[in-house]
Design an enzyme around this catalytic site. Structure first.
Site, PDB file in Angstrom:
ATOM      1  CB  SER A 183      43.661  54.634 -54.672  1.00  0.00           C
ATOM      2  OG  SER A 183      43.601  53.715 -53.362  1.00  0.00           O
ATOM      3  CG  HIS A 215      42.589  53.702 -49.102  1.00  0.00           C
ATOM      4  ND1 HIS A 215      41.632  51.997 -48.113  1.00  0.00           N
ATOM      5  CD2 HIS A 215      41.658  53.861 -50.296  1.00  0.00           C
ATOM      6  CE1 HIS A 215      41.507  51.978 -49.994  1.00  0.00           C
ATOM      7  NE2 HIS A 215      41.293  52.977 -50.789  1.00  0.00           N
TER       8      HIS A 215
END
Length: 472
Positions: free
Chosen positions: A301, A377
């Site tokens: 990410s 997340h």
């Protein structure tokens, strides 16, 4: 941003011959006529007449200039709230007789009249697309017209009902998918740009790459959000090998790891409506059934807010950034510095603990992790697993994150526990090795009276996509 082209596509779509028959040539509609059309739209009783009036209004709206559309929004805000007389009467009746019937009547009376107007617009074929496009235009006006937030709030509440998980369709997108959808995947990719059709093919037409998207029946071939997945045998620490032009694909029967390396929200007009959490969990479950030997689900990410936070923090009189690191940061200009081994090593040593501190300790104005990707997340129940220096050396990543990327791991048995701890206690699930990195940063104490700043979301495509838990 892609807002203008998408808006034009949607507004054109709702008025072409496939939806309304032969397009009418219309003279410019006056503001009085527009106000009358809104009133007439609410006064109709029959479904057929309401649908025709809704179609007529959408055709007129499409032909308006920016000032005309602002007039529509301001009229909706000022004149189409709840009927004050009906609301007052219902409230008085409930106070006198507080039973379920009067509570229901009060609920009905308190609903703004514009909500029913939006429902009628939604009856038109293409009406849902039109409303999504209208909300996108509404966003652009909120800064200068704060009175319009009530209109946005009503649309958002309707979209939360219309786009809930029960209506979403999960599709795997591959090389056999229609060209219309594939073109939109290229256009909407917000994290790692797709250069051309061959680049897209490398991401979806090989055995160890997958792409999944959510669709909604009322939006046809318009994806809401999609995730790109790499099937590997280890958690990657850099994006270049995943996107490499020349590589040897793996046999899916042998892989052990699924990596979510790009999540893109496609509809800016649905900002604040959460799809991403459902998408990742659904894809993880589907892959676990299809390929039961996959035991690890992780991300690679971006960290879109790190560089801005670091420079703002370094400029503060009392800071967690010490003087040698402050001087180092000033030398990290452009992208070429990372190719200097000595400078790169110094940067990795000094900045990695600060990044761990940023992800775990720094909060936004609402007390949530300041980084939107971390917020997404961690809020979904993932664990902060690893920090990777030099993982993305593209110009955009160097500017926004100094080349860093992060792995979040979805341990399916722990997702619910981590989510609850995050929501109820603000606790960030992180691997011990990452947490230990923050200890040196914490030893650089601020003045006791100085609180760490709470930051706005970074202005980047990733932040826009993930705001209110929506992309990677």
């Amino acid at each position: 941003m892609r807002q203008t082209s998408v808006l034009n596509d949607l507004l054109s779509a709702i008025t072409d011959t496939r939806l309304f028959g032969e397009r009418r040539k219309m003279k410019r509609t006056s503001r009085a006529d527009l106000a009358g059309m809104l009133s007439t739209l609410l006064s109709g009783r029959g479904e057929a007449s309401s649908t025709e009036r809704a179609a007529e209004f959408l055709r007129a709206y499409r032909d308006l200039d920016s000032a005309g559309r602002t007039f529509i929004f301001r009229t909706l805000a000022s004149e189409y709230g709840a009927d004050p007389d009906a609301l007052s009467a219902a409230a008085s009746a409930y106070i006198e007789t507080p039973d379920e019937a009067h509570a229901k009547a009060l609920q009905v009376a308190s609903e703004p009249r514009r909500v029913e107007l939006f429902r009628r617009l939604n009856l038109v074929q293409g009406g849902t697309q039109a409303l999504v496009a209208m909300r996108l235009e509404l966003f652009e006006r909120l800064a200068n017209h704060p009175d319009l937030w009530t209109v946005d709030d009503d649309l958002k509440r309707l979209f939360q009902a219309w786009f809930n998980r029960g209506f979403l369709l999960l599709r795997e997108i591959n090389w056999q998918t229609s060209a219309a959808i594939l073109e939109k995947i290229i256009r909407y990719e917000a994290v790692h740009a797709i250069q051309d059709w061959e680049d897209l093919r490398r991401r979806i037409d090989v055995p160890d790459r997958r792409l999944f998207g959510f669709f909604h029946p009322r939006l046809g071939d318009e994806p809401l959000i999609f995730v790109e997945v790499a099937l590997t045998n280890e958690v990657p620490t850099a994006i270049a090998p995943i996107l490499a032009v020349k590589r040897e694909p793996l046999d899916p029967a042998t892989v052990t790891t699924a990596v979510f390396y790009s999540i893109s929200n496609c509809q800016d007009g649905l900002r604040g409506i959460s799809f991403g959490s459902f998408l990742i969990k659904q894809v993880a479950e589907d892959l676990a059934r299809e390929l039961p030997h996959i035991k690890t689900f992780a991300t690679l990410s971006p960290v879109p807010g790190f560089a801005r936070w670091l420079r703002e923090e370094a400029a503060r009189p009392t800071s967690v950034v010490d003087e040698p690191t402050r001087q180092l940061i000033e030398s990290l200009d452009g992208t070429g510095w990372i190719e200097d081994p000595a400078l790169a090593k110094a940067a990795e040593t000094a900045l990695t603990p600060l990044l761990a501190h940023y992800l775990i300790e720094v909060k936004d104005h609402r007390g949530r992790p300041a980084d939107p990707v971390a917020r997404f997340h961690l809020g979904n129940g993932a664990q902060l697993d690893q920090i990777n220096f030099g993982a993305d050396r593209s110009p955009r990543a160097m500017k926004s994150a100094l080349g860093y990327m992060v792995n979040y791991r979805y341990i399916l048995a722990d997702v619910e526990k981590n989510h609850e701890a995050f929501v109820n206690e603000g606790k960030v699930a992180a691997l011990g090795a990452v947490t230990r990195l923050t200890r040196g940063v914490k030893s650089a104490k601020r003045d006791a009276s100085t609180k760490p700043p709470r930051l706005p979301a970074p202005e980047t495509p990733e932040a826009d996509a993930l705001e209110d838990t929506t992309t990677n």
